[in-house]
Scaffold this motif. Structure first.
Motif, PDB file in Angstrom:
ATOM      1  N   VAL A  76     -21.663  12.390  -0.976  1.00 11.88           N
ATOM      2  CA  VAL A  76     -21.602  11.027  -1.478  1.00 11.88           C
ATOM      3  C   VAL A  76     -20.335  10.359  -0.949  1.00 11.88           C
ATOM      4  O   VAL A  76     -19.257  10.941  -1.012  1.00 11.88           O
ATOM      5  CB  VAL A  76     -21.564  11.037  -3.025  1.00 11.88           C
ATOM      6  CG1 VAL A  76     -21.319   9.662  -3.576  1.00 11.88           C
ATOM      7  CG2 VAL A  76     -22.843  11.610  -3.591  1.00 11.88           C
ATOM      8  N   SER A  77     -20.464   9.123  -0.460  1.00 13.29           N
ATOM      9  CA  SER A  77     -19.274   8.372  -0.044  1.00 13.29           C
ATOM     10  C   SER A  77     -18.927   7.273  -1.047  1.00 13.29           C
ATOM     11  O   SER A  77     -17.804   6.812  -1.094  1.00 13.29           O
ATOM     12  CB  SER A  77     -19.470   7.770   1.344  1.00 13.29           C
ATOM     13  OG  SER A  77     -20.532   6.842   1.320  1.00 13.29           O
ATOM     14  N   LYS A  78     -19.932   6.863  -1.848  1.00 16.03           N
ATOM     15  CA  LYS A  78     -19.642   5.885  -2.894  1.00 16.03           C
ATOM     16  C   LYS A  78     -20.725   5.921  -3.961  1.00 16.03           C
ATOM     17  O   LYS A  78     -21.846   6.363  -3.732  1.00 16.03           O
ATOM     18  CB  LYS A  78     -19.505   4.480  -2.328  1.00 16.03           C
ATOM     19  CG  LYS A  78     -20.800   3.840  -1.864  1.00 16.03           C
ATOM     20  CD  LYS A  78     -20.539   2.428  -1.367  1.00 16.03           C
ATOM     21  CE  LYS A  78     -21.796   1.803  -0.794  1.00 16.03           C
ATOM     22  NZ  LYS A  78     -21.555   0.435  -0.343  1.00 16.03           N
ATOM     23  N   ALA A  79     -20.341   5.437  -5.141  1.00 13.89           N
ATOM     24  CA  ALA A  79     -21.276   5.221  -6.236  1.00 13.89           C
ATOM     25  C   ALA A  79     -21.392   3.714  -6.415  1.00 13.89           C
ATOM     26  O   ALA A  79     -20.408   2.985  -6.276  1.00 13.89           O
ATOM     27  CB  ALA A  79     -20.761   5.867  -7.519  1.00 13.89           C
ATOM     28  N   VAL A  80     -22.589   3.245  -6.695  1.00 16.04           N
ATOM     29  CA  VAL A  80     -22.820   1.819  -6.926  1.00 16.04           C
ATOM     30  C   VAL A  80     -23.262   1.671  -8.384  1.00 16.04           C
ATOM     31  O   VAL A  80     -24.303   2.198  -8.778  1.00 16.04           O
ATOM     32  CB  VAL A  80     -23.882   1.254  -5.955  1.00 16.04           C
ATOM     33  CG1 VAL A  80     -24.079  -0.232  -6.200  1.00 16.04           C
ATOM     34  CG2 VAL A  80     -23.481   1.522  -4.510  1.00 16.04           C
ATOM     35  N   LEU A  81     -22.446   0.954  -9.172  1.00 10.61           N
ATOM     36  CA  LEU A  81     -22.655   0.875 -10.613  1.00 10.61           C
ATOM     37  C   LEU A  81     -23.423  -0.365 -11.035  1.00 10.61           C
ATOM     38  O   LEU A  81     -23.321  -1.419 -10.402  1.00 10.61           O
ATOM     39  CB  LEU A  81     -21.300   0.851 -11.328  1.00 10.61           C
ATOM     40  CG  LEU A  81     -20.349   1.999 -11.049  1.00 10.61           C
ATOM     41  CD1 LEU A  81     -19.073   1.812 -11.859  1.00 10.61           C
ATOM     42  CD2 LEU A  81     -20.991   3.337 -11.337  1.00 10.61           C
ATOM     43  N   SER A  82     -24.161  -0.210 -12.129  1.00  8.31           N
ATOM     44  CA  SER A  82     -24.770  -1.344 -12.816  1.00  8.31           C
ATOM     45  C   SER A  82     -24.569  -1.139 -14.315  1.00  8.31           C
ATOM     46  O   SER A  82     -24.441  -0.007 -14.789  1.00  8.31           O
ATOM     47  CB  SER A  82     -26.253  -1.487 -12.456  1.00  8.31           C
ATOM     48  OG  SER A  82     -26.963  -0.347 -12.847  1.00  8.31           O
ATOM     49  N   GLY A 124     -26.223  -6.736 -16.999  1.00 13.20           N
ATOM     50  CA  GLY A 124     -26.884  -7.173 -15.777  1.00 13.20           C
ATOM     51  C   GLY A 124     -26.012  -7.102 -14.540  1.00 13.20           C
ATOM     52  O   GLY A 124     -26.500  -7.335 -13.437  1.00 13.20           O
ATOM     53  N   ASP A 125     -24.718  -6.818 -14.679  1.00 12.57           N
ATOM     54  CA  ASP A 125     -23.870  -6.678 -13.489  1.00 12.57           C
ATOM     55  C   ASP A 125     -24.340  -5.486 -12.665  1.00 12.57           C
ATOM     56  O   ASP A 125     -24.638  -4.413 -13.213  1.00 12.57           O
ATOM     57  CB  ASP A 125     -22.402  -6.482 -13.869  1.00 12.57           C
ATOM     58  CG  ASP A 125     -21.693  -7.791 -14.166  1.00 12.57           C
ATOM     59  OD1 ASP A 125     -22.302  -8.860 -13.954  1.00 12.57           O
ATOM     60  OD2 ASP A 125     -20.531  -7.741 -14.617  1.00 12.57           O
ATOM     61  N   THR A 126     -24.420  -5.676 -11.351  1.00 17.60           N
ATOM     62  CA  THR A 126     -24.851  -4.624 -10.429  1.00 17.60           C
ATOM     63  C   THR A 126     -24.000  -4.684  -9.169  1.00 17.60           C
ATOM     64  O   THR A 126     -23.271  -5.651  -8.937  1.00 17.60           O
ATOM     65  CB  THR A 126     -26.326  -4.785 -10.033  1.00 17.60           C
ATOM     66  OG1 THR A 126     -26.477  -6.047  -9.371  1.00 17.60           O
ATOM     67  CG2 THR A 126     -27.254  -4.715 -11.222  1.00 17.60           C
ATOM     68  N   GLY A 127     -24.144  -3.666  -8.335  1.00 11.06           N
ATOM     69  CA  GLY A 127     -23.507  -3.672  -7.023  1.00 11.06           C
ATOM     70  C   GLY A 127     -22.012  -3.462  -7.054  1.00 11.06           C
ATOM     71  O   GLY A 127     -21.304  -3.928  -6.165  1.00 11.06           O
TER      72      GLY A 127
END
Length: 169
Positions: A76-82, A124-127
Motif C-alpha cells: 500500500v502506498s496510500k489510504a483514501v478516507l471517507s 460525506g467527505d471522501t478522497g
C-alpha cells in the motif's frame, strides 16, 4: 561386402526396435494478487468534561487531538478516507450528539483535519489521502464541542460515532 552386411544388419535391428512413444501435457498455474491492505485501528477521542458556562457559542471549544492509526500495511502506498455519520441538525459541518442516555442538548461535535487549521471533516467527505510509509500510517485530527449561536444548553453526555472507510492504493 562386410560393410554392406553390417549396415543392413544395423538397419534391420533399428527397424525391429520398438518405437518409444512421447506424450505432452500443459501445466497451468493460476493465482490472484489481491490489493494491499492495512489494519485501521478503532479510534477514541475522549473530550474532557466541561462546564456549560465555559463553552463559547458559535465556536469550537475544548479542542482535543486524536489520530487514525494504520498498521500492518502491505503493498500500500496510500489510504483514501471517507467519513459517514449523522450530521448535526442544521449544521452539515458538524456531527450530531447521538448520546442515548442523559444526552446534552444544544451541543454538537466538530471534527477537524490535522493538528492545526479549520478544515472540518463532515458526513460525506471522501478522497482524503493518507500516505503510507513502510507498514504504518497516521492521520491526525481533532475533536471539539460546538455550541451553535443561540442554542439553549442542557448538561449531559455527548457522543457520536463516525464510520471511517479506508480504500487502499
Amino acid at each position: 561386402m562386410k560393410l554392406f552386411n553390417r549396415i543392413a544388419l544395423s538397419t534391420a535391428l533399428l527397424a525391429a526396435a520398438p518405437v518409444a512413444l512421447a506424450d505432452s501435457a500443459t501445466l497451468t498455474i493460476t493465482g490472484r494478487v489481491l490489493p494491499g491492505t492495512c489494519t485501521l485501528n478503532d479510534a477514541l477521542i475522549d473530550l474532557d468534561p466541561v462546564k456549560a458556562s465555559d463553552l463559547t457559542p458559535g465556536a469550537d471549544s475544548q479542542i482535543k487531538a486524536g489520530a487514525l492509526e494504520f498498521n500492518g500495511c502491505v503493498g500500500v502506498s496510500k489510504a483514501v478516507l471517507s467519513f459517514a455519520g449523522t450530521p448535526a441538525d442544521g449544521d452539515a459541518e458538524r456531527w450530531k450528539n447521538t448520546a442515548t442516555t442523559d444526552e446534552a442538548s444544544g451541543v454538537s461535535i466538530s471534527l477537524l483535519a490535522g493538528t492545526t487549521g479549520n478544515t472540518y471533516l463532515k458526513d460525506g467527505d471522501t478522497g482524503i489521502d493518507v500516505p503510507v510509509t513502510g507498514a504504518t500510517a497516521r492521520y491526525d485530527l481533532r475533536a471539539a464541542y460546538h455550541v451553535p449561536t443561540g442554542a439553549v444548553l442542557r448538561a449531559g453526555d455527548v457522543s457520536t460515532e463516525i464510520v471511517v472507510t479506508a480504500d487502499y492504493e
